[in-house]
Enzyme design. Structure first.
Site, PDB file in Angstrom:
ATOM      1  N   HIS A   1      17.731  27.780  61.910  1.00 51.94           N
ATOM      2  CA  HIS A   1      17.179  27.882  60.215  1.00 51.94           C
ATOM      3  C   HIS A   1      18.206  28.104  59.168  1.00 51.94           C
ATOM      4  O   HIS A   1      18.106  28.165  58.099  1.00 51.94           O
ATOM      5  CB  HIS A   1      16.817  29.776  60.161  1.00 51.94           C
ATOM      6  CG  HIS A   1      17.375  30.769  60.575  1.00 51.94           C
ATOM      7  ND1 HIS A   1      17.345  31.458  61.883  1.00 51.94           N
ATOM      8  CD2 HIS A   1      18.068  31.664  59.461  1.00 51.94           C
ATOM      9  CE1 HIS A   1      18.587  32.609  61.480  1.00 51.94           C
ATOM     10  NE2 HIS A   1      19.228  32.736  60.311  1.00 51.94           N
TER      11      HIS A   1
ATOM     12  N   ASP B   1      16.791  28.468  68.294  1.00 50.88           N
ATOM     13  CA  ASP B   1      17.184  28.613  66.634  1.00 50.88           C
ATOM     14  C   ASP B   1      18.298  28.133  66.975  1.00 50.88           C
ATOM     15  O   ASP B   1      19.739  28.943  66.201  1.00 50.88           O
ATOM     16  CB  ASP B   1      17.137  30.009  66.424  1.00 50.88           C
ATOM     17  CG  ASP B   1      16.762  30.009  64.545  1.00 50.88           C
ATOM     18  OD1 ASP B   1      17.655  28.860  63.950  1.00 50.88           O
ATOM     19  OD2 ASP B   1      17.070  30.937  64.402  1.00 50.88           O
TER      20      ASP B   1
ATOM     21  N   SER C   1      23.753  35.381  61.382  1.00 49.55           N
ATOM     22  CA  SER C   1      23.083  34.304  62.351  1.00 49.55           C
ATOM     23  C   SER C   1      24.286  32.695  62.250  1.00 49.55           C
ATOM     24  O   SER C   1      25.381  32.690  61.289  1.00 49.55           O
ATOM     25  CB  SER C   1      22.305  33.535  61.157  1.00 49.55           C
ATOM     26  OG  SER C   1      20.698  34.382  60.753  1.00 49.55           O
TER      27      SER C   1
HETATM   28  N1  ARG Z   1      15.475  37.208  60.757  1.00 54.88           N
HETATM   29  C1  ARG Z   1      16.172  36.060  60.640  1.00 54.88           C
HETATM   30  C2  ARG Z   1      17.177  36.183  59.497  1.00 54.88           C
HETATM   31  O1  ARG Z   1      16.812  37.413  59.636  1.00 54.88           O
HETATM   32  C3  ARG Z   1      15.276  34.636  60.812  1.00 54.88           C
HETATM   33  C4  ARG Z   1      15.016  34.116  59.556  1.00 54.88           C
HETATM   34  C5  ARG Z   1      14.574  32.999  60.045  1.00 54.88           C
HETATM   35  N2  ARG Z   1      12.929  32.617  60.407  1.00 54.88           N
HETATM   36  C6  ARG Z   1      11.797  33.012  59.768  1.00 54.88           C
HETATM   37  N3  ARG Z   1      11.000  32.473  60.851  1.00 54.88           N
HETATM   38  N4  ARG Z   1      11.735  33.575  58.789  1.00 54.88           N
HETATM   39  O2  ARG Z   1      17.744  35.418  58.842  1.00 54.88           O
HETATM   40  N1  GLU Z   2      19.185  36.121  60.446  1.00 55.90           N
HETATM   41  C1  GLU Z   2      19.553  36.804  60.217  1.00 55.90           C
HETATM   42  C2  GLU Z   2      20.668  35.897  59.171  1.00 55.90           C
HETATM   43  O1  GLU Z   2      20.251  34.521  58.359  1.00 55.90           O
HETATM   44  C3  GLU Z   2      20.446  37.026  61.128  1.00 55.90           C
HETATM   45  C4  GLU Z   2      19.777  38.382  61.308  1.00 55.90           C
HETATM   46  C5  GLU Z   2      20.198  39.847  60.749  1.00 55.90           C
HETATM   47  O2  GLU Z   2      20.525  40.254  60.048  1.00 55.90           O
HETATM   48  O3  GLU Z   2      20.596  40.557  62.184  1.00 55.90           O
HETATM   49  O4  GLU Z   2      21.789  35.769  58.992  1.00 55.90           O
END
Ligand code: ARG
Ligand code: GLU
Length: 689
Positions: free
Chosen positions: A84, A221, A624
């Site tokens: 991502h 990921d 991330s």
């Molecule tokens: N929750 C993760 C973050 O905050 C992954 C986000 C990307 N993935 C998604 N399915 N939208 O960045």
């Molecule tokens: N998916 C998050 C990012 O893009 C990390 C998840 C979190 O917030 O800990 O940094």
């Protein structure tokens, strides 16, 4: 009482002797934590983690782009981050003929690696405390605005003295602990970063938004890049003559795997936290801001969902928008629930009572009352501002009108803006959102917080629906041909358009009515927090205070651990390929895995292939792509998420619920080999178990 005491002792005896979890520590000061880290199992030294005299682990960690982390894994500059995080680049290289998002991408030699103009990676060369230099010339009688200008002038001079743009050396002065301290961060920025490999989205985004922020998780990921440099190993613009960058240090990879209880260490760049705020702020976030934003986004997501499920083309147009809207929406749900479950408001109030008693007669007397008063002044305006950004500002046609107006007024071409807009625009969705958002605005904001223009128009039309009918019928922005024909001479026509008019009326209202209160109170709130932060440190001299996150490099340590999300449920900390097969469903987009993966599984022997694991590291957005490291400093995973029940960790950390989610590095190796057949990449990695 005595019984309780005995019980507590008995409980303590069964708990792990020590629990490492909360905290995002500054690498430069890691010597203050190293004994604790070692007591939890870490086998390296402070100098191994951060050193300016020798290569250390920090030299293998980068800020990837401007919001993710990455790690170097070979002497030839090979780099891992999340799928991502590399999504934008993978998408840029994708076309109908080469759909790398759908099918994945694997360079089979260095010549096939793809350049990404604009993408950079930043290595932290060093950090230094510069508080005295930054505050030189400041005297306590100065106003906050005067202090800001002293800080700005001094910081610029410091940055100028160390930065060297020709060599890719950039510097930033960052305020920590509410500007009680300032640190200089010096980075070396490399700008030829090429895409090397990415799994198909059905692996890299497996589970999509359904599984996002959740456990059990089975997302692969990751994506792979390579840093290039000029012949002297220095940063350079993309050129065919560039060569792979040789880092001072790279991570060796462990294939030994993780067990519950194993020490883990995340090295990366968390973006933003607020652990030291008052009960007023926590209440505002947990009881006002999050719930109102969640409710508004639920309305929007339902509308998107309805149209996306009816039409494949619309699903593609809106999938990225849906992902963006739902990512924060889900996070806020966990955050507000977590704050309620932990009674954080009451706990903070209790702390504040004790603090206020202690502060009596000191220079901090009355500080909390002052902060409370400031919040009372700020909150109504701030709530209206947040409501406005989540309603009127989300109507796509209105924002598009503003972009076109800005382009024309600035003498820029409209075509790039309109091309991007119409490609992913579906008017029936937007019209429905217009009605839902303006109705919510009308219903839920106090009359004193609604623009004059809004009330007048609504009275004229009689209903939001009638307003919509007229606006979308008359606006030129619904017609791509008319927009394409616009020239600078049409600026007046654009500014007479009902979509622009609405957008502009709200902007003017915000600037005149809300922003003055918000920015003025923000200055005073910052000032009060600077004192409150200092005061908390004096009040609890035995406690270790880590600075709130600000996208600078941090160390978080903890251990592999499952958790219990609710009564009678326990989540084990490791997921496997078996779970992917259980979720596999060709009819559901988020769970439709590549046939190759089905075949490999059917051939047998891969049941126990690990995919993801949970640990107690304190992470946040920006972490991330961060390397997850074992007790010997070897790479065991890549951080990519948290569990939603623990997302209040940006405000309050709970060791029972807060878990970060990492990709098990062995799943990356499996996918590179079995799906990508890119064994040549494995050959340059160094394994040490
Ligand atoms: N929750 C993760 C973050 O905050 C992954 C986000 C990307 N993935 C998604 N399915 N939208 O960045
Ligand atoms: N998916 C998050 C990012 O893009 C990390 C998840 C979190 O917030 O800990 O940094």
């Amino acid at each position: 009482m005595k019984k309780l005491f005995v019980l507590t002792l008995a409980l303590l005896a069964v708990l792990p002797a020590l629990r490492a979890e909360e905290g995002m520590w500054l690498p430069m000061l890691i010597s203050q934590r190293i004994e604790d880290m070692q007591a939890h199992g870490f086998r390296l030294t402070a100098e191994d983690v951060y050193s300016i005299n020798q290569a250390s682990l920090k030299d293998a960690v980068v800020l990837f782009g401007s919001g993710c982390t990455g790690e170097v894994v070979s002497r030839d500059g090979l780099l891992f981050t999340n799928h991502h995080c590399g999504y934008g680049q993978i998408q840029q290289h994708s076309s109908v003929e080469h759909d790398y998002l759908k099918d994945g991408f694997w360079a089979m030699n260095r010549g096939e690696e793809l350049p990404n103009p604009g993408l950079t990676v930043s290595f932290l060369e060093r950090m230094d405390e510069v508080t005295a230099a930054v505050l030189k010339g400041y005297v306590p009688t100065m106003s906050e605005a005067q202090r800001d200008s002293v800080v700005r002038v001094n910081s610029d001079a410091i940055v100028k003295s160390v930065a060297n743009p020709d060599k890719g050396v950039r510097a930033r002065v960052e305020a920590l602990y509410y500007a009680n301290q300032y640190f200089l961060f010096v980075y070396k920025v490399y700008r030829d970063v090429r895409l090397v490999g990415a799994p198909p989205s059905s692996i890299g985004k497996f589970g999509g938004d359904t599984d996002n922020w959740m456990w059990p998780r089975h997302t692969g990921d990751f994506s792979i890049f390579r840093i290039y440099a000029d012949k002297n190993n220095e940063p350079a613009d993309y050129s065919e003559d560039n060569v792979p960058f040789h880092p001072k240090r790279f991570f060796e990879i462990s294939r030994a795997g993780v067990q519950e209880g194993d020490f883990t260490f995340v090295y990366g760049c968390p973006g933003s936290t607020k652990e030291y705020v008052t009960s007023d702020e926590v209440r505002y976030v947990g009881e006002v801001s999050d719930p109102q934003k969640i409710a508004l986004r639920t309305l929007r997501l339902d509308i998107l969902q309805k149209y996306m499920s009816q039409d494949q083309a619309v699903r593609i147009q809106y999938s990225s928008k849906y992902a963006n809207i739902s990512n924060a929406w889900k996070k806020w749900q966990g955050e507000s629930k977590g704050i309620a479950r932990l009674h954080t408001v009451a706990a903070k109030q209790d702390f504040e009572r004790r603090f206020a008693a202690w502060a009596r007669g000191t220079r901090y007397e009355g500080l909390l009352d002052r902060l409370s008063g400031l919040y009372a002044r700020r909150n109504p305006a701030f709530r209206a501002y947040e409501y406005y950004t989540e309603t009127v500002r989300t109507v796509e046609l209105l924002s598009f009108a503003a972009q076109v107006q800005a382009a024309l007024a600035g003498g820029r071409e409209v075509a790039p803006v309109s091309g991007r807009f119409y490609k992913d625009y579906y008017q029936p969705i937007d019209e429905e959102i217009f009605v839902a958002m303006l109705s919510a605005f009308d219903k839920n904001l106090e009359p004193g917080y609604k623009p004059e223009y809004f009330l007048r128009k609504l009275a004229e039309y009689g209903s939001v629906e009638a307003w919509r009918d007229d606006l979308y019928a008359r606006s030129l922005f619904t017609d791509p041909a008319r927009v394409a024909a616009l020239t600078a001479d049409d600026l007046a026509a654009v500014e007479a358009d009902p979509a622009w008019e609405l957008y502009d009326a709200f902007s003017q209202w915000y600037l005149a009515e809300l922003r003055p209160v918000i920015s003025e109170t923000a200055q005073d709130i910052n000032l009060a927090y600077r004192a409150y932060m200092r005061a908390q440190m004096e009040f609890e001299p035995g406690k270790a205070f880590y600075p709130d996150a600000n996208l600078t490099l941090r160390v978080a340590y903890g251990h592999v651990a499952g958790y219990s999300p609710s009564d009678a449920v326990y989540y084990a900390p490791v997921s496997t390929l078996k779970g992917i097969i259980e979720k596999d469903n060709p009819d559901i987009f988020d769970y439709d895995i590549p046939q190759a993966l089905r075949d490999i599984y059917a051939a047998g022997g891969h049941d126990a292939q690990p995919v993801c694991f949970l640990a107690t590291n304190h992470t946040s957005g920006g972490n991330s792509g961060s390397p997850v490291i074992n007790a010997d400093g070897r790479l065991i995973g890549i951080n990519f998420d948290r569990v939603w029940e623990g997302t209040m960790s940006d405000i309050v950390f709970d060791p029972d619920y807060c878990r970060n989610i990492s990709l098990d590095i062995r799943y990356l190796l499996f996918v590179v080999k079995e799906i990508g057949h890119a064994d040549w990449l494995l050959d340059e990695m160094v394994f040490a178990d």
